[in-house]
Design a protein around this motif. Structure first.
Motif, PDB file in Angstrom:
ATOM      1  N   ASN A   3       3.324 -21.348  -4.779  1.00 37.27           N
ATOM      2  CA  ASN A   3       3.432 -22.663  -5.402  1.00 37.27           C
ATOM      3  C   ASN A   3       4.635 -22.797  -6.325  1.00 37.27           C
ATOM      4  O   ASN A   3       5.386 -23.765  -6.254  1.00 37.27           O
ATOM      5  CB  ASN A   3       2.161 -22.976  -6.193  1.00 37.27           C
ATOM      6  CG  ASN A   3       0.997 -23.300  -5.306  1.00 37.27           C
ATOM      7  OD1 ASN A   3       1.173 -23.810  -4.211  1.00 37.27           O
ATOM      8  ND2 ASN A   3      -0.200 -23.013  -5.769  1.00 37.27           N
ATOM      9  N   LEU A   7       8.067 -25.038  -5.895  1.00 33.36           N
ATOM     10  CA  LEU A   7       8.532 -25.986  -6.904  1.00 33.36           C
ATOM     11  C   LEU A   7       9.954 -25.653  -7.345  1.00 33.36           C
ATOM     12  O   LEU A   7      10.807 -26.540  -7.434  1.00 33.36           O
ATOM     13  CB  LEU A   7       7.598 -25.984  -8.114  1.00 33.36           C
ATOM     14  CG  LEU A   7       8.032 -26.889  -9.265  1.00 33.36           C
ATOM     15  CD1 LEU A   7       8.062 -28.347  -8.841  1.00 33.36           C
ATOM     16  CD2 LEU A   7       7.121 -26.683 -10.469  1.00 33.36           C
ATOM     17  N   GLU A   8      10.212 -24.388  -7.607  1.00 30.52           N
ATOM     18  CA  GLU A   8      11.552 -23.989  -8.057  1.00 30.52           C
ATOM     19  C   GLU A   8      12.606 -24.349  -7.018  1.00 30.52           C
ATOM     20  O   GLU A   8      13.688 -24.866  -7.355  1.00 30.52           O
ATOM     21  CB  GLU A   8      11.584 -22.495  -8.346  1.00 30.52           C
ATOM     22  CG  GLU A   8      12.927 -22.018  -8.880  1.00 30.52           C
ATOM     23  CD  GLU A   8      12.906 -20.556  -9.275  1.00 30.52           C
ATOM     24  OE1 GLU A   8      13.628 -20.211 -10.223  1.00 30.52           O
ATOM     25  OE2 GLU A   8      12.170 -19.763  -8.639  1.00 30.52           O
ATOM     26  N   LEU A  11      13.078 -28.180  -6.978  1.00 30.93           N
ATOM     27  CA  LEU A  11      13.787 -28.630  -8.176  1.00 30.93           C
ATOM     28  C   LEU A  11      15.259 -28.212  -8.148  1.00 30.93           C
ATOM     29  O   LEU A  11      16.129 -28.986  -8.566  1.00 30.93           O
ATOM     30  CB  LEU A  11      13.108 -28.092  -9.433  1.00 30.93           C
ATOM     31  CG  LEU A  11      11.745 -28.692  -9.758  1.00 30.93           C
ATOM     32  CD1 LEU A  11      11.148 -28.008 -10.983  1.00 30.93           C
ATOM     33  CD2 LEU A  11      11.815 -30.195  -9.963  1.00 30.93           C
ATOM     34  N   VAL A  85       9.603 -24.397 -14.666  1.00 28.97           N
ATOM     35  CA  VAL A  85       9.325 -23.253 -13.792  1.00 28.97           C
ATOM     36  C   VAL A  85       8.931 -22.038 -14.633  1.00 28.97           C
ATOM     37  O   VAL A  85       7.968 -21.330 -14.312  1.00 28.97           O
ATOM     38  CB  VAL A  85      10.535 -22.958 -12.881  1.00 28.97           C
ATOM     39  CG1 VAL A  85      10.384 -21.613 -12.175  1.00 28.97           C
ATOM     40  CG2 VAL A  85      10.707 -24.085 -11.851  1.00 28.97           C
ATOM     41  N   TRP A  88       5.294 -22.452 -15.776  1.00 27.22           N
ATOM     42  CA  TRP A  88       4.299 -22.165 -14.737  1.00 27.22           C
ATOM     43  C   TRP A  88       4.210 -20.664 -14.480  1.00 27.22           C
ATOM     44  O   TRP A  88       3.130 -20.121 -14.281  1.00 27.22           O
ATOM     45  CB  TRP A  88       4.623 -22.900 -13.441  1.00 27.22           C
ATOM     46  CG  TRP A  88       4.324 -24.371 -13.457  1.00 27.22           C
ATOM     47  CD1 TRP A  88       5.201 -25.382 -13.214  1.00 27.22           C
ATOM     48  CD2 TRP A  88       3.063 -25.007 -13.715  1.00 27.22           C
ATOM     49  NE1 TRP A  88       4.567 -26.603 -13.316  1.00 27.22           N
ATOM     50  CE2 TRP A  88       3.253 -26.392 -13.623  1.00 27.22           C
ATOM     51  CE3 TRP A  88       1.792 -24.523 -14.035  1.00 27.22           C
ATOM     52  CZ2 TRP A  88       2.229 -27.308 -13.817  1.00 27.22           C
ATOM     53  CZ3 TRP A  88       0.765 -25.438 -14.232  1.00 27.22           C
ATOM     54  CH2 TRP A  88       0.982 -26.804 -14.128  1.00 27.22           C
ATOM     55  N   LEU A 110       1.147 -29.343 -10.472  1.00 23.98           N
ATOM     56  CA  LEU A 110       2.264 -28.696  -9.792  1.00 23.98           C
ATOM     57  C   LEU A 110       2.512 -29.366  -8.445  1.00 23.98           C
ATOM     58  O   LEU A 110       3.650 -29.663  -8.086  1.00 23.98           O
ATOM     59  CB  LEU A 110       2.004 -27.202  -9.620  1.00 23.98           C
ATOM     60  CG  LEU A 110       3.217 -26.416  -9.131  1.00 23.98           C
ATOM     61  CD1 LEU A 110       3.259 -25.054  -9.791  1.00 23.98           C
ATOM     62  CD2 LEU A 110       3.229 -26.266  -7.631  1.00 23.98           C
ATOM     63  N   THR A 113       4.215 -32.620  -8.837  1.00 23.50           N
ATOM     64  CA  THR A 113       5.618 -32.415  -9.185  1.00 23.50           C
ATOM     65  C   THR A 113       6.450 -32.143  -7.934  1.00 23.50           C
ATOM     66  O   THR A 113       7.540 -32.705  -7.762  1.00 23.50           O
ATOM     67  CB  THR A 113       5.753 -31.264 -10.201  1.00 23.50           C
ATOM     68  OG1 THR A 113       4.832 -31.465 -11.272  1.00 23.50           O
ATOM     69  CG2 THR A 113       7.147 -31.196 -10.775  1.00 23.50           C
ATOM     70  N   VAL A 114       5.937 -31.304  -7.053  1.00 20.28           N
ATOM     71  CA  VAL A 114       6.638 -31.033  -5.789  1.00 20.28           C
ATOM     72  C   VAL A 114       6.827 -32.333  -5.004  1.00 20.28           C
ATOM     73  O   VAL A 114       7.924 -32.636  -4.520  1.00 20.28           O
ATOM     74  CB  VAL A 114       5.870 -29.988  -4.948  1.00 20.28           C
ATOM     75  CG1 VAL A 114       6.408 -29.926  -3.515  1.00 20.28           C
ATOM     76  CG2 VAL A 114       5.911 -28.621  -5.603  1.00 20.28           C
ATOM     77  N   GLU A 138       9.441 -26.624   3.145  1.00 19.96           N
ATOM     78  CA  GLU A 138       9.223 -27.322   1.874  1.00 19.96           C
ATOM     79  C   GLU A 138       8.603 -28.692   2.111  1.00 19.96           C
ATOM     80  O   GLU A 138       7.643 -29.082   1.432  1.00 19.96           O
ATOM     81  CB  GLU A 138      10.536 -27.465   1.116  1.00 19.96           C
ATOM     82  CG  GLU A 138      11.072 -26.159   0.591  1.00 19.96           C
ATOM     83  CD  GLU A 138      12.529 -26.210   0.200  1.00 19.96           C
ATOM     84  OE1 GLU A 138      12.976 -25.250  -0.446  1.00 19.96           O
ATOM     85  OE2 GLU A 138      13.248 -27.192   0.547  1.00 19.96           O
ATOM     86  N   ALA A 142       4.911 -30.001   0.991  1.00 21.85           N
ATOM     87  CA  ALA A 142       4.795 -31.192   0.159  1.00 21.85           C
ATOM     88  C   ALA A 142       3.918 -32.243   0.843  1.00 21.85           C
ATOM     89  O   ALA A 142       3.070 -32.878   0.194  1.00 21.85           O
ATOM     90  CB  ALA A 142       6.178 -31.767  -0.144  1.00 21.85           C
TER      91      ALA A 142
END
Length: 192
Positions: A3, A7-8, A11, A85, A88, A110, A113-114, A138, A142
């Motif tokens: 997860n 996200l990283e 972003l 990041v 988390w 989270l 956010t994604v 990705e 999502a």
């Protein structure tokens, strides 16, 4: 992909798109009809700051919608993204966090956010003629999160999300994701 790694990655790529916006593009329309490029960047950075504060259980001052970036939006975005990041990773996702006055499961926040940053990263890339940077993995991850968390009552006129745009089942995951979020995957508002 874990997860926080997902996200990283999203972003980082969205930050690259924010950095790729030229000053002469700020007034261009985007696929997100409520925003031109400048207001979309403000929205992206404002909401990233909200998610960052929530992840760290810090109060957030002001509304995300009122946020205006300074002279270096990409730097603001990258700083908030790195902090989010790191939060988390340090505190984990198996907890409740505060976002806009509500306490929500970390996993849900989270995921939100994604979804937010992949969708708006796509909006911004398309509006400014940049390559859409997100991978099929990705986008598929999502999309799975969006399908699990976005109920129909939040779609339609005067609602936060548009109607799902029909696309072929075999369409690329990025196209299926943005179509689920109410965008036409073929939209190019600034094509000449």
């Amino acid at each position: 992909m874990g997860n926080v790694d997902l996200l990283e990655s999203v972003l980082t790529k969205t930050g690259d798109v924010v950095e790729g916006v030229r000053p002469d593009q700020r007034g261009l329309p985007t696929p997100c009809e409520d925003y031109d490029v400048e207001t979309l960047v403000d929205h992206i950075v404002g909401w990233l700051r909200v998610f960052d504060a929530g992840c760290h259980d810090r109060p957030h001052e002001g509304a995300a919608a009122d946020y205006r970036c300074g002279a270096h939006p990409a730097q603001e975005f990258r700083a908030a993204a790195a902090d989010l990041v790191a939060g988390w990773r340090e505190y984990g996702v198996e907890r409740e966090v505060g976002v806009t006055g509500a306490r929500l499961p970390g996993e849900q926040v989270l995921g939100m956010t994604v979804i937010e940053f992949l969708t708006h990263g796509w909006d911004l890339a398309v509006a400014t003629g940049q390559p859409v940077p997100f991978t099929e993995q990705e986008a598929a991850e999502a999309l799975a999160r969006a399908q699990a968390t976005l109920p129909p009552q939040y779609r339609g006129e005067n609602m936060p999300f548009g109607a799902i745009v029909p696309v072929a089942e075999e369409a690329p995951a990025v196209d299926r994701m943005v179509a689920f979020m109410g965008r036409d995957p073929q939209a190019r508002p600034n094509a000449t």
